[in-house]
Design an enzyme around this catalytic site. Structure first.
Site, short mmCIF file in Angstrom:
data_model
loop_
_atom_site.label_atom_id
_atom_site.label_comp_id
_atom_site.label_asym_id
_atom_site.label_seq_id
_atom_site.Cartn_x
_atom_site.Cartn_y
_atom_site.Cartn_z
N THR A 299 0.94 -1.12 -0.22
CA THR A 299 0.07 0.06 -0.06
C THR A 299 0.83 1.21 0.13
O THR A 299 2.17 1.08 0.11
CB THR A 299 -0.80 0.04 1.38
OG1 THR A 299 0.07 0.15 2.19
CG2 THR A 299 -1.71 -1.29 1.55
N ALA B 166 3.40 -1.11 4.85
CA ALA B 166 2.63 -0.08 5.52
C ALA B 166 3.66 1.21 5.39
O ALA B 166 4.65 0.99 6.09
CB ALA B 166 2.11 -0.37 6.67
N VAL C 60 7.75 -2.30 7.32
CA VAL C 60 7.58 -0.84 7.52
C VAL C 60 8.26 -0.34 6.05
O VAL C 60 9.25 -0.56 5.55
CB VAL C 60 8.68 -0.53 8.52
CG1 VAL C 60 8.53 1.20 8.46
CG2 VAL C 60 8.05 -0.90 9.81
N LYS C 61 7.48 0.51 5.20
CA LYS C 61 7.95 1.07 4.12
C LYS C 61 8.29 2.15 4.28
O LYS C 61 7.53 3.23 4.82
CB LYS C 61 6.42 1.07 3.18
CG LYS C 61 6.86 1.16 1.66
CD LYS C 61 5.64 0.88 0.66
CE LYS C 61 5.85 0.92 -0.60
NZ LYS C 61 4.42 0.97 -1.29
N LEU C 62 9.33 2.67 3.66
CA LEU C 62 10.06 3.68 3.84
C LEU C 62 10.53 4.48 2.43
O LEU C 62 11.01 3.70 1.61
CB LEU C 62 11.49 3.59 4.81
CG LEU C 62 11.01 2.97 6.17
CD1 LEU C 62 12.45 2.20 6.57
CD2 LEU C 62 10.92 4.11 7.11
#
Ligand code: G3P
Length: 218
Positions: free
Chosen positions: A27, A60, A86-88
């Site tokens: 997402t 996310a 964890v999307k960075l």
């Protein structure tokens, strides 16, 4: 090759899951907004709802752009569910945060990658996934698939375990070409994944089989 679906739409996620070939979900803030999911509590709840629908990793994305903010937000996201990645963003702060989370054993997906050098940095920071955006490169007359080839070569040269997650996939040929190159994962819309089912000769052949069966079994 893993198939992720790139959406925050629960119905589409369910449909892809029912097909039996889904390995995860990605997402981003735009996809959440598209579904009308706003406000911190609703966003966090939506991530949990997605995790409860699928078996695999669910990326996310943090909204903070400063290091401290990314750490705080990323820890909150990681605490939600053990499927959360964890999307960075690929920024200086994002790379520092990636190193922080990978040192803690928390999965990361470094996004908005448009060059091989950026992908190399993400791998060195211990990213679980690196997300080169092939469709957006194609949109500006730059070969997105060539970037996947370059990253594959570099990661193989050094044995980096970071998985190449080909993102911004728009259609079936992106998926097929990524598979030929050796991308570890693709993420795309349901239309691109379901599009792999289609071939007119399959439809014609099936119609013939049905007609012949019915003729012989009247
Ligand atoms: O996974 C990244 C993706 O959401 C970007 O896709 O189609 O907006 O370029 P697109």
């Amino acid at each position: 090759m893993k198939f992720f679906i790139d959406t925050a739409n629960l119905a589409q996620i369910e449909e892809a899951q029912a097909l039996g070939v889904l390995d995860g979900v990605t997402t981003n803030p735009s996809l959440m907004a598209k579904e009308g999911i706003t406000g911190k509590n609703n966003i966090l709840k939506h991530y949990v709802d997605i995790c409860n629908l699928v078996d695999g990793d669910v990326s996310a994305e943090v909204n903070a752009v400063d290091y401290e903010g990314m750490i705080k937000e990323g820890e909150e996201l990681a605490d939600l569910h053990d499927q959360i990645v964890v999307k960075l963003p690929l920024t200086k702060e994002g790379i520092m945060a990636c190193k922080y989370f990978s040192d803690k054993g928390i999965k990361t997906n470094v996004t908005l990658v448009f060059s091989a050098g950026q992908a190399l940095l993400a791998a060195k920071a211990g990213a679980t996934y690196v997300s080169p955006f092939i469709g957006r490169l194609d949109d500006v007359s730059t070969d997105g698939l060539a970037l996947i080839e370059d990253i594959r070569l570099i990661f193989d040269n050094y044995g980096y375990e970071t998985e190449i997650l080909a993102a911004s996939v728009r259609h079936t040929m992106h998926i097929i070409n990524c598979a030929k190159i050796g991308a570890d994962v693709i993420t795309g819309p349901l239309s691109a994944i379901a599009g792999l089912l289609k071939h007119p000769l399959t439809d014609i052949g099936l119609a013939q089989f049905i007609a012949d069966f019915e003729k012989g079994n009247k």
